[in-house]
Design an enzyme around this catalytic site. Structure first.
Site, PDB file in Angstrom:
ATOM      1  CD  GLU A  82     -29.403   3.720  27.983  1.00  0.00           C
ATOM      2  OE1 GLU A  82     -30.444   3.586  27.803  1.00  0.00           O
ATOM      3  OE2 GLU A  82     -28.608   4.756  27.729  1.00  0.00           O
ATOM      4  CE  LYS A 255     -30.225   7.159  24.645  1.00  0.00           C
ATOM      5  NZ  LYS A 255     -30.192   6.018  25.894  1.00  0.00           N
ATOM      6  CG  ASP A 271     -14.757  12.313  18.799  1.00  0.00           C
ATOM      7  OD1 ASP A 271     -15.880  12.561  19.490  1.00  0.00           O
ATOM      8  OD2 ASP A 271     -14.205  13.339  17.969  1.00  0.00           O
ATOM      9  CG  HIS A 372     -34.426  -0.475  30.955  1.00  0.00           C
ATOM     10  ND1 HIS A 372     -32.767  -0.129  30.842  1.00  0.00           N
ATOM     11  CD2 HIS A 372     -35.136  -0.167  29.654  1.00  0.00           C
ATOM     12  CE1 HIS A 372     -32.665   0.279  29.359  1.00  0.00           C
ATOM     13  NE2 HIS A 372     -33.815   0.391  28.885  1.00  0.00           N
TER      14      HIS A 372
END
Length: 416
Positions: A82, A255, A271, A372
């Site tokens: 990302e 998130k 994990d 971004h």
């Protein structure tokens, strides 16, 4: 139509599976050869870590800079595709570096194994019976893993719950430097027949819980108002309050935290799914009305600076599983100077807080898209076929036009 029933597919070699996919028309010979090549030196390891392997997916591995955790500088290995995640950690860490960086606290690394008992006529009596046997249960658990006990871990406590029509037994185990799933699952399996004999019930599930709320890590940092701006301090506090009142916002808030945490976990062979499940389950008790809410909190100090803190389950380890087997994970731990699982947990929580700060800073300021834009434009240019110096050139032209789309990139490439 192609049938998904391929008899003996699992018995084929990796090359044989690729040949079968070519035979079925699902891959060209060139594509199959590329998958074989991309697996590279990790191909044999991939065969042992997963099933029906045909290749390996490479995720960019980067290093976040500027982070200080508990007075000690650390370069953080992060694996993520990302855009801007690693840059966000590096920039956010630099902004609080002057005040000492991030300070953390960590619980003992205790995991919970659950044993479900069904078919009980008197749940209260069975609960009392199991609770009276805590000492014997502890000995049985410790006997399953003498090495863990030798290292200072082992059984710590017993919790027995009436959960609807079931009795649920929690084995609370200090797993030291491991994530701990294998250790606690083994103990739950060994204890199952004993619990059936003691209670007269039937054991159903026996497995760890990923809501590792006995294994919390807390991290805190302060950012000077003169560094980030007084308006930004107020904006970030307001953004936090939005998340505290609205689960739709809280989900995206969290998130952003997991963008950082999962990247460290993936880089170190931990994990990611277990961490995400535990974090979101824990967040379900954090909202303003007792529902789903943000894992982090923000406020203003008496001097007008911004403080931020985070608390969440942190079930990470440095022994066992892919962490020990994967050579990239071992290199990532070496870069970070990690020799204890607890230190990895503290750093990972610190990264989650810094990542969240940087996301809120962007949202409260120029908006997330502008931050971004550069990285996204480069991704679009690559997809359109740009190579070498053309990647930056095409990305820059798309940003100037405020048109970051694949068709625009292709047209710019055609123009030369």
């Amino acid at each position: 139509m192609i049938s998904s029933r391929i008899a003996g597919f699992h018995n084929l070699s990796r090359a044989g599976r690729l040949e079968k996919l070519v035979e079925l028309g699902l891959l060209s010979e060139r594509e199959a050869a590329e998958l074989a090549l991309e697996a590279g030196p990790l191909a044999e390891l991939a065969d042992n870590l997963s099933e029906n392997v045909i290749g390996a997916v490479a995720v960019p591995l980067g290093v976040a800079t500027n982070l200080t955790v508990d007075g000690q500088d650390v370069l953080v290995a992060m694996a993520t595709e990302e855009s801007s995640v690693i840059a966000a950690v590096s920039n956010g860490a630099r902004a609080c570096r002057e005040l000492g960086g991030v300070f953390t606290e960590a619980d003992d690394p205790c995991m919970i194994a659950q044993v479900q008992i069904t078919g009980l006529a008197d749940l209260a009596a069975a609960k009392a019976q199991v609770e009276s046997l805590a000492g014997e249960i502890g000995k049985l658990c410790d006997a399953c893993d003498p090495m863990l006990v030798k290292l200072g871990g082992g059984f710590r406590d017993l919790e027995v719950r009436i959960c609807g029509p079931f009795l649920v037994v929690h084995l609370i185990v200090d797993v030291r430097d491991a994530m701990g799933a294998n250790a606690v699952n083994t103990m739950a399996e060994a204890l199952a027949p004993k619990l059936e004999g003691w209670t007269g019930g039937k054991v159903g599930l026996r497995i760890l819980s990923n809501l590792a709320d006995r294994r919390l890590v807390r991290a805190r940092a302060v950012w000077r108002a003169e560094e980030i701006g007084a308006d930004m301090v107020r904006g970030i506090v307001s953004a936090y309050e939005f998340a505290a009142h609205d689960p739709y916002r809280a989900a995206t808030h969290n998130k952003g935290i997991m963008n950082g945490i999962s990247a460290v976990a993936l880089a170190t062979g931990n994990d990611t799914r277990a961490l995400e499940a535990g974090a979101h389950a824990f967040a379900a008790t954090k909202g303003n009305a007792g529902g789903y809410g943000p894992l982090s909190r923000y406020g203003m100090t008496e001097d007008g600076d911004l403080w931020g803190e985070i608390e969440l389950p942190m079930a990470v380890g440095i022994v066992g599983g892919a962490t020990r087997a994967h050579p990239t994970a071992q290199k990532a731990l070496k870069i970070m100077g990690i020799t204890r699982g607890e230190r990895l947990g503290r750093i990972t929580a610190a990264v989650g807080l810094i990542q969240n700060f940087s996301a809120l800073r962007a949202l409260a300021g120029e908006g997330i898209q502008r931050g971004h834009m550069g990285l996204h434009a480069r991704n679009v240019a690559i997809v359109a076929g740009a190579k070498g110096a053309d990647i930056e050139r095409i990305a820059k032209l798309m940003i100037e036009r405020l048109e970051i789309r694949e068709d625009v990139a292709r047209a710019l490439l055609d123009e030369g």
